[in-house]
Design an enzyme around this catalytic site. Sequence first.
Site, mmCIF file in Angstrom:
data_model
loop_
_atom_site.group_PDB
_atom_site.id
_atom_site.type_symbol
_atom_site.label_atom_id
_atom_site.label_comp_id
_atom_site.label_asym_id
_atom_site.label_seq_id
_atom_site.Cartn_x
_atom_site.Cartn_y
_atom_site.Cartn_z
ATOM 1 N N ARG A 176 12.064 -4.413 -1.862
ATOM 2 C CA ARG A 176 11.789 -3.877 -2.873
ATOM 3 C C ARG A 176 12.347 -3.818 -4.102
ATOM 4 O O ARG A 176 13.915 -3.027 -4.374
ATOM 5 C CB ARG A 176 12.040 -1.695 -3.010
ATOM 6 C CG ARG A 176 10.841 -1.119 -4.215
ATOM 7 C CD ARG A 176 10.584 0.335 -4.035
ATOM 8 N NE ARG A 176 8.995 0.475 -3.346
ATOM 9 C CZ ARG A 176 8.613 1.434 -3.600
ATOM 10 N NH1 ARG A 176 9.405 2.225 -4.008
ATOM 11 N NH2 ARG A 176 7.571 1.316 -2.635
ATOM 12 N N HIS A 207 1.931 -4.878 -3.174
ATOM 13 C CA HIS A 207 2.273 -3.814 -1.720
ATOM 14 C C HIS A 207 1.494 -3.825 -0.940
ATOM 15 O O HIS A 207 1.312 -2.465 -0.508
ATOM 16 C CB HIS A 207 2.249 -2.546 -3.443
ATOM 17 C CG HIS A 207 3.122 -1.555 -2.723
ATOM 18 N ND1 HIS A 207 4.162 -1.223 -1.330
ATOM 19 C CD2 HIS A 207 3.247 -0.265 -3.680
ATOM 20 C CE1 HIS A 207 4.712 -0.097 -1.551
ATOM 21 N NE2 HIS A 207 3.917 0.930 -2.515
ATOM 22 N N GLN A 227 1.228 -0.388 1.745
ATOM 23 C CA GLN A 227 1.017 0.420 0.853
ATOM 24 C C GLN A 227 -0.447 0.065 1.315
ATOM 25 O O GLN A 227 -1.181 1.093 1.850
ATOM 26 C CB GLN A 227 1.114 0.335 -0.850
ATOM 27 C CG GLN A 227 -0.092 1.443 -0.828
ATOM 28 C CD GLN A 227 0.404 3.814 -0.333
ATOM 29 O OE1 GLN A 227 1.955 3.449 -0.719
ATOM 30 N NE2 GLN A 227 -0.612 3.766 -0.356
ATOM 31 N N ASP A 238 -3.470 4.493 -9.962
ATOM 32 C CA ASP A 238 -2.505 4.211 -10.038
ATOM 33 C C ASP A 238 -1.801 4.834 -11.655
ATOM 34 O O ASP A 238 -2.833 4.651 -12.073
ATOM 35 C CB ASP A 238 -1.861 2.913 -9.463
ATOM 36 C CG ASP A 238 -0.713 2.732 -9.388
ATOM 37 O OD1 ASP A 238 0.505 3.620 -8.963
ATOM 38 O OD2 ASP A 238 -0.128 1.342 -8.941
ATOM 39 N N CYS A 262 -1.930 5.537 -4.353
ATOM 40 C CA CYS A 262 -0.031 5.343 -3.485
ATOM 41 C C CYS A 262 0.711 6.037 -3.508
ATOM 42 O O CYS A 262 1.368 6.527 -3.301
ATOM 43 C CB CYS A 262 0.239 4.300 -4.449
ATOM 44 S SG CYS A 262 -0.020 3.393 -5.322
ATOM 45 N N ARG A 311 1.527 6.359 5.243
ATOM 46 C CA ARG A 311 2.837 4.317 5.568
ATOM 47 C C ARG A 311 3.701 4.275 6.948
ATOM 48 O O ARG A 311 4.187 3.725 7.418
ATOM 49 C CB ARG A 311 3.536 4.894 4.582
ATOM 50 C CG ARG A 311 2.752 5.004 3.157
ATOM 51 C CD ARG A 311 2.089 3.801 2.820
ATOM 52 N NE ARG A 311 3.727 2.739 2.363
ATOM 53 C CZ ARG A 311 4.236 2.974 1.867
ATOM 54 N NH1 ARG A 311 4.027 3.276 0.698
ATOM 55 N NH2 ARG A 311 5.881 1.748 1.575
HETATM 56 N N1 NVA Z 1 1.998 0.542 -9.774
HETATM 57 C C1 NVA Z 1 3.555 0.894 -8.918
HETATM 58 C C2 NVA Z 1 3.291 1.274 -7.773
HETATM 59 C C3 NVA Z 1 4.691 2.928 -7.548
HETATM 60 C C4 NVA Z 1 4.037 2.615 -5.921
HETATM 61 C C5 NVA Z 1 4.846 0.902 -9.707
HETATM 62 O O1 NVA Z 1 4.955 -0.097 -8.747
HETATM 63 O O2 NVA Z 1 5.333 1.295 -9.526
HETATM 64 N N1 CP Z 2 3.810 4.511 -3.017
HETATM 65 C C1 CP Z 2 5.306 4.272 -2.277
HETATM 66 O O1 CP Z 2 5.289 3.161 -2.441
HETATM 67 O O2 CP Z 2 6.273 5.579 -2.946
HETATM 68 P P1 CP Z 2 7.292 5.534 -3.467
HETATM 69 O O3 CP Z 2 7.660 4.630 -4.729
HETATM 70 O O4 CP Z 2 7.680 6.594 -3.195
HETATM 71 O O5 CP Z 2 8.118 4.504 -2.109
#
Ligand code: NVA
Ligand code: CP
Length: 310
Positions: free
Chosen positions: A108, A135, A138, A230, A270, A298
């Site tokens: 990540r 992502h 997800q 989101d 998400c 997930r």
């Molecule tokens: N768009 C959000 C998704 C988190 C799972 C982010 O990138 O922070």
């Molecule tokens: N939806 C998701 O990826 O959650 P986290 O940021 O908690 O991993």
Amino acid sequence: MAVDMKGYDVISIHDLSREEVEQILDTTHILKMKQKLAEIYHPLKGKTLGMIFQKSSTRTRVSFEVGMYQLGGYALFLSANDLQLNRGETIADTARNLSRYLDGIMIRTYSHQDVVDLAEYSSIPVINGLTDLLHPCQVLSDLFSIREKKQQLDGLKLTYIGDGNNMAHSLMFGGAKMGMHVVICSPSGFEPDPEITRLSRLDATKTGATITINDDPIDAVKNADVIYTDVWASMGQEEEHEERLKSFSDYQVNSSLLENAREDVMVMHCLPAHRGEEITDEVIDGPHSIVFDQAENRLHVQKAIMALVM
Ligand code: NVA
Ligand code: CP
């Protein structure tokens, strides 16, 4: 016939064929059943997944770690702050070294190109656990959740309300691949990346899917089977938060917006949610919401991905 996905990187749904996505979803169903029946299944016995995190996580970290344990393997949490990566070791050298110890890497991070580079220089599968651009885990999980509830994906209308971000992009790729009608409804200036729009429309021509960009939430949710939202400020955009509250104020998923959708519309997010911003408590805790089923899935989807590629 089953597709042999051993050694695959999972970086973008755009790279997968429809058959491969279906295989992930079918495998998920099998693994979810096994877990519900408390059946021990250890296809990854003796294997180790390295999990590199440059951003925070609740769901991704816990579901990958628990998933690896349930498959008989081991998951190693690697905070980017503690790796030499943060002191200038290159992505390529990190990839070459980690490939000598591990059987797979989940990462990540911010830059999508870093994940592409990591995969290029690794001899083991690389799984994208979120970048600024995409992502995929997800959305594979979301496709599974929708199919589980509606018994189909083909022809369903999914309306995403909010920022044209990593979630919007992966939903466009996933929906296009699976024959869905995806509407992305964002305020002006926050539309999805034009290249993602172009590529997802290209995929859509092969499946009968459609990808529509719209800026009117009331119109966008008409006849929607799924409304998705989101956060308005993603990880890394914290200092834009206050400014974004103003830009997105008409794009909240609330009860009055839901009145314009189908009676059986499902609401998805998400997570993490910023309650009172992109979604109200009433909706996220209400009868249309499936957000915690999504979060559970997930685990099952990522187990399927790891079992198939590692
Ligand atoms: N768009 C959000 C998704 C988190 C799972 C982010 O990138 O922070
Ligand atoms: N939806 C998701 O990826 O959650 P986290 O940021 O908690 O991993």
